[in-house]
Design a protein around this motif. Structure first.
Motif, PDB file in Angstrom:
ATOM      1  N   ASN A   3      -5.470  -0.724   5.020  1.00 39.27           N
ATOM      2  CA  ASN A   3      -6.453  -1.494   4.269  1.00 39.27           C
ATOM      3  C   ASN A   3      -5.921  -1.910   2.903  1.00 39.27           C
ATOM      4  O   ASN A   3      -6.307  -2.937   2.363  1.00 39.27           O
ATOM      5  CB  ASN A   3      -7.743  -0.685   4.110  1.00 39.27           C
ATOM      6  CG  ASN A   3      -8.404  -0.417   5.446  1.00 39.27           C
ATOM      7  OD1 ASN A   3      -8.207  -1.179   6.394  1.00 39.27           O
ATOM      8  ND2 ASN A   3      -9.167   0.662   5.539  1.00 39.27           N
ATOM      9  N   THR A   4      -5.050  -1.091   2.313  1.00 37.33           N
ATOM     10  CA  THR A   4      -4.488  -1.412   1.002  1.00 37.33           C
ATOM     11  C   THR A   4      -3.288  -2.341   1.102  1.00 37.33           C
ATOM     12  O   THR A   4      -3.092  -3.212   0.282  1.00 37.33           O
ATOM     13  CB  THR A   4      -4.082  -0.114   0.281  1.00 37.33           C
ATOM     14  OG1 THR A   4      -5.203   0.745   0.246  1.00 37.33           O
ATOM     15  CG2 THR A   4      -3.611  -0.401  -1.124  1.00 37.33           C
ATOM     16  N   ARG A   8      -2.569  -6.528  -0.213  1.00 36.79           N
ATOM     17  CA  ARG A   8      -1.408  -6.648  -1.104  1.00 36.79           C
ATOM     18  C   ARG A   8      -0.428  -7.672  -0.562  1.00 36.79           C
ATOM     19  O   ARG A   8       0.141  -8.471  -1.309  1.00 36.79           O
ATOM     20  CB  ARG A   8      -0.735  -5.283  -1.244  1.00 36.79           C
ATOM     21  CG  ARG A   8       0.456  -5.290  -2.200  1.00 36.79           C
ATOM     22  CD  ARG A   8       1.051  -3.893  -2.278  1.00 36.79           C
ATOM     23  NE  ARG A   8       2.202  -3.874  -3.158  1.00 36.79           N
ATOM     24  CZ  ARG A   8       2.138  -3.680  -4.472  1.00 36.79           C
ATOM     25  NH1 ARG A   8       0.985  -3.502  -5.049  1.00 36.79           N
ATOM     26  NH2 ARG A   8       3.229  -3.668  -5.207  1.00 36.79           N
ATOM     27  N   HIS A  21      -7.610  -7.749  -7.063  1.00 37.35           N
ATOM     28  CA  HIS A  21      -7.606  -6.636  -6.112  1.00 37.35           C
ATOM     29  C   HIS A  21      -7.093  -5.346  -6.760  1.00 37.35           C
ATOM     30  O   HIS A  21      -7.683  -4.272  -6.597  1.00 37.35           O
ATOM     31  CB  HIS A  21      -6.744  -7.000  -4.904  1.00 37.35           C
ATOM     32  CG  HIS A  21      -6.574  -5.876  -3.928  1.00 37.35           C
ATOM     33  ND1 HIS A  21      -7.611  -5.377  -3.162  1.00 37.35           N
ATOM     34  CD2 HIS A  21      -5.476  -5.130  -3.596  1.00 37.35           C
ATOM     35  CE1 HIS A  21      -7.179  -4.389  -2.402  1.00 37.35           C
ATOM     36  NE2 HIS A  21      -5.881  -4.220  -2.650  1.00 37.35           N
ATOM     37  N   ILE A  22      -6.035  -5.448  -7.542  1.00 37.52           N
ATOM     38  CA  ILE A  22      -5.496  -4.250  -8.196  1.00 37.52           C
ATOM     39  C   ILE A  22      -6.467  -3.749  -9.257  1.00 37.52           C
ATOM     40  O   ILE A  22      -6.640  -2.533  -9.435  1.00 37.52           O
ATOM     41  CB  ILE A  22      -4.118  -4.579  -8.810  1.00 37.52           C
ATOM     42  CG1 ILE A  22      -3.125  -4.947  -7.708  1.00 37.52           C
ATOM     43  CG2 ILE A  22      -3.585  -3.397  -9.600  1.00 37.52           C
ATOM     44  CD1 ILE A  22      -1.761  -5.343  -8.202  1.00 37.52           C
ATOM     45  N   CYS A  23      -7.121  -4.651  -9.976  1.00 37.38           N
ATOM     46  CA  CYS A  23      -8.136  -4.233 -10.957  1.00 37.38           C
ATOM     47  C   CYS A  23      -9.281  -3.493 -10.277  1.00 37.38           C
ATOM     48  O   CYS A  23      -9.795  -2.494 -10.808  1.00 37.38           O
ATOM     49  CB  CYS A  23      -8.656  -5.445 -11.715  1.00 37.38           C
ATOM     50  SG  CYS A  23      -7.497  -6.159 -12.899  1.00 37.38           S
ATOM     51  N   ALA A  24      -9.695  -3.963  -9.096  1.00 35.93           N
ATOM     52  CA  ALA A  24     -10.787  -3.296  -8.374  1.00 35.93           C
ATOM     53  C   ALA A  24     -10.367  -1.905  -7.908  1.00 35.93           C
ATOM     54  O   ALA A  24     -11.168  -0.955  -7.938  1.00 35.93           O
ATOM     55  CB  ALA A  24     -11.215  -4.154  -7.189  1.00 35.93           C
ATOM     56  N   LEU A  25      -9.128  -1.748  -7.491  1.00 34.90           N
ATOM     57  CA  LEU A  25      -8.657  -0.432  -7.051  1.00 34.90           C
ATOM     58  C   LEU A  25      -8.619   0.563  -8.204  1.00 34.90           C
ATOM     59  O   LEU A  25      -8.863   1.761  -7.999  1.00 34.90           O
ATOM     60  CB  LEU A  25      -7.262  -0.559  -6.425  1.00 34.90           C
ATOM     61  CG  LEU A  25      -7.165  -1.280  -5.075  1.00 34.90           C
ATOM     62  CD1 LEU A  25      -5.713  -1.358  -4.618  1.00 34.90           C
ATOM     63  CD2 LEU A  25      -8.014  -0.574  -4.020  1.00 34.90           C
ATOM     64  N   GLN A  26      -8.332   0.096  -9.403  1.00 33.17           N
ATOM     65  CA  GLN A  26      -8.221   0.986 -10.554  1.00 33.17           C
ATOM     66  C   GLN A  26      -9.503   1.042 -11.379  1.00 33.17           C
ATOM     67  O   GLN A  26      -9.519   1.688 -12.430  1.00 33.17           O
ATOM     68  CB  GLN A  26      -7.060   0.530 -11.439  1.00 33.17           C
ATOM     69  CG  GLN A  26      -5.721   0.587 -10.721  1.00 33.17           C
ATOM     70  CD  GLN A  26      -4.571   0.162 -11.600  1.00 33.17           C
ATOM     71  OE1 GLN A  26      -4.771  -0.175 -12.759  1.00 33.17           O
ATOM     72  NE2 GLN A  26      -3.361   0.186 -11.062  1.00 33.17           N
ATOM     73  N   PRO A  57      -2.501  -3.338 -14.125  1.00 39.00           N
ATOM     74  CA  PRO A  57      -2.711  -4.260 -13.004  1.00 39.00           C
ATOM     75  C   PRO A  57      -2.020  -5.607 -13.197  1.00 39.00           C
ATOM     76  O   PRO A  57      -1.581  -6.229 -12.219  1.00 39.00           O
ATOM     77  CB  PRO A  57      -4.240  -4.420 -12.970  1.00 39.00           C
ATOM     78  CG  PRO A  57      -4.691  -4.121 -14.355  1.00 39.00           C
ATOM     79  CD  PRO A  57      -3.756  -3.082 -14.880  1.00 39.00           C
TER      80      PRO A  57
END
Length: 413
Positions: A3-4, A8, A21-26, A57
């Motif tokens: 999923n990750t 990416r 996407h990276i901002c949402a993960l962090q 990010p």
């Protein structure tokens, strides 16, 4: 894991989606300044406004980017002006220093740029403005330049890389055939840096002559305009270049048929260096811009002779480059004074605020009427006088001064 990895992989073709996407993960919010610049098809922002967490990010998305055509990162922070403030208010000053000035951020930034230059075939413009680049940072940046296949414009204006940093870059710049323009304005360079660039120009000129010779052996017409290599070098606002650096540039442009523009404003050149540059133009019919303005030691007759020769070259060849506007360090760091609002606290009637701005030229209220402050002189109160008494004395003195002026005027009439 799947999923990750899937977003990416897909996001690598779209910088904005990858960044979000990276901002949402962090658990972070994408910066409005970054999103606004991305809507215009480029990445351009002021690095002074980013916190340490904001860089994570952004650099992760930049490292695998393949679509951005332009990356521009600028900073106007001046460490030298903060030395006195650090001594007086150490804890406050450290909070105010931008994260981009730290070693951790700059090295990660250059690593991300290296990855972007290596993988991207769309990046054509790279600008660092006022970023403090150290030795290791420049090494990573130089490795990325060596592997780039699309970069056309490189600007390190107001980045104090010095002669040592420029030497590291030049070792890799000479083999980058796609790079056409470089800008090293106000980079703390001397005549040694001028020699490093002139060595690159000579090396590329030899390679181009070899290509022309090989084309003639095959009975073909060589495409001079289509050949790779530097066509514009900007060295403005480096006052330690001097006549020795001007001689180095003159030696490199004598037989150079590809360089079109050389900017040497505010480089400490005198009439001796200008004479060497003029002599080199006798065997160069392709250079159309040789900017030696803002060098007060150059004689006006030499300046006029250089401009006449450049105008003659411009008639025979059509150039895509234009003369740059005169710029200096003061123009770059000059900022308009803005109002600041300080919130003192909150109470029943709301928050108490103080606005600090540019002092206005309004007259001073002295009691009966408005009187400009320059119309009378109010001496400082002697030591030991209470402040209320001193203020009352100033007001009375101001009123008496106005009364005396009006009385003298009536007597004169």
């Amino acid at each position: 894991m799947t999923n990750t990895a899937q977003p990416r992989k897909e996001g690598s073709s779209d910088f904005l989606s990858q960044y979000e996407h990276i901002c949402a993960l962090q658990g972070l919010v994408p910066l409005p300044a970054v999103r606004t610049s991305l809507k215009m098809g480029m990445l351009s922002f002021n690095a002074d406004r980013l916190r340490l967490l904001d860089w994570v990010p952004l650099l992760s998305a930049l490292r695998i980017n393949k679509t951005l055509p332009s990356v521009s990162i600028r900073s106007t922070f001046q460490p030298s002006l903060q030395d006195t403030m650090i001594e007086k208010h150490k804890s406050y000053a450290r909070r105010r220093i931008p994260a981009v000035t730290t070693k951790e951020v700059t090295i990660q930034l250059c690593k991300a740029i290296k990855g972007c230059l290596t993988t991207s075939t769309a990046l054509t413009n790279l600008e660092f403005q006022g970023i403090l680049l150290r030795g290791r940072d420049i090494m990573f940046l130089a490795k990325g330049l060596n592997k780039s296949a699309s970069l056309v414009h490189l600007s390190l204006a107001f980045c104090p890389i010095g002669d040592v940093g420029l030497e590291i870059l030049c070792q890799n710049l000479r083999s980058v055939t796609t790079l056409k323009t470089v800008n090293f304005t106000a980079c703390n360079l001397t005549w040694r840096g001028a020699k490093h660039i002139s060595t690159v120009l000579k090396y590329q000129a030899v390679k181009r002559h070899e290509e022309v010779w090989a084309a003639n052996l095959r009975s073909r017409n060589a495409d001079l305009e289509g050949m790779g290599g530097l066509k514009r070098v900007t060295f403005n606002s480096n006052p330690l270049v001097g006549d020795q650096g001007a001689h180095a540039f003159a030696d490199s442009i004598c037989d150079n048929l590809w360089l079109r523009a050389l900017d040497l404003q505010l480089c400490g050149i005198s009439s001796g260096g200008a004479k060497a540059l003029l002599d080199s133009l006798e065997s160069n019919a392709t250079l159309v811009i040789l900017d030696i303005r803002k060098n007060p030691l150059v004689d006006h007759s030499l300046m006029r002779a250089i401009i006449d020769k450049l105008n003659h070259n411009a008639k025979s060849t059509k150039s895509e480059f234009k003369w740059l506007s005169s710029s200096s360090l003061k123009d770059f760091f000059k900022s308009k004074q803005k109002r600041r609002t300080i919130i003192l606290g909150s109470g029943r009637k709301g928050k108490a605020t103080i606005r600090i701005g540019i002092p206005s030229k309004k007259p001073i209220l002295t009691g009966r009427r408005y009187v400009p402050a320059k119309d009378f002189y109010v001496p400082d109160p002697p030591p030991g006088v209470p402040w209320r008494t001193a203020e009352r004395a100033k007001r009375t003195l101001g009123e008496y001064s106005q009364y005396k002026k009006s009385r003298n005027k009536k007597i004169g009439e």
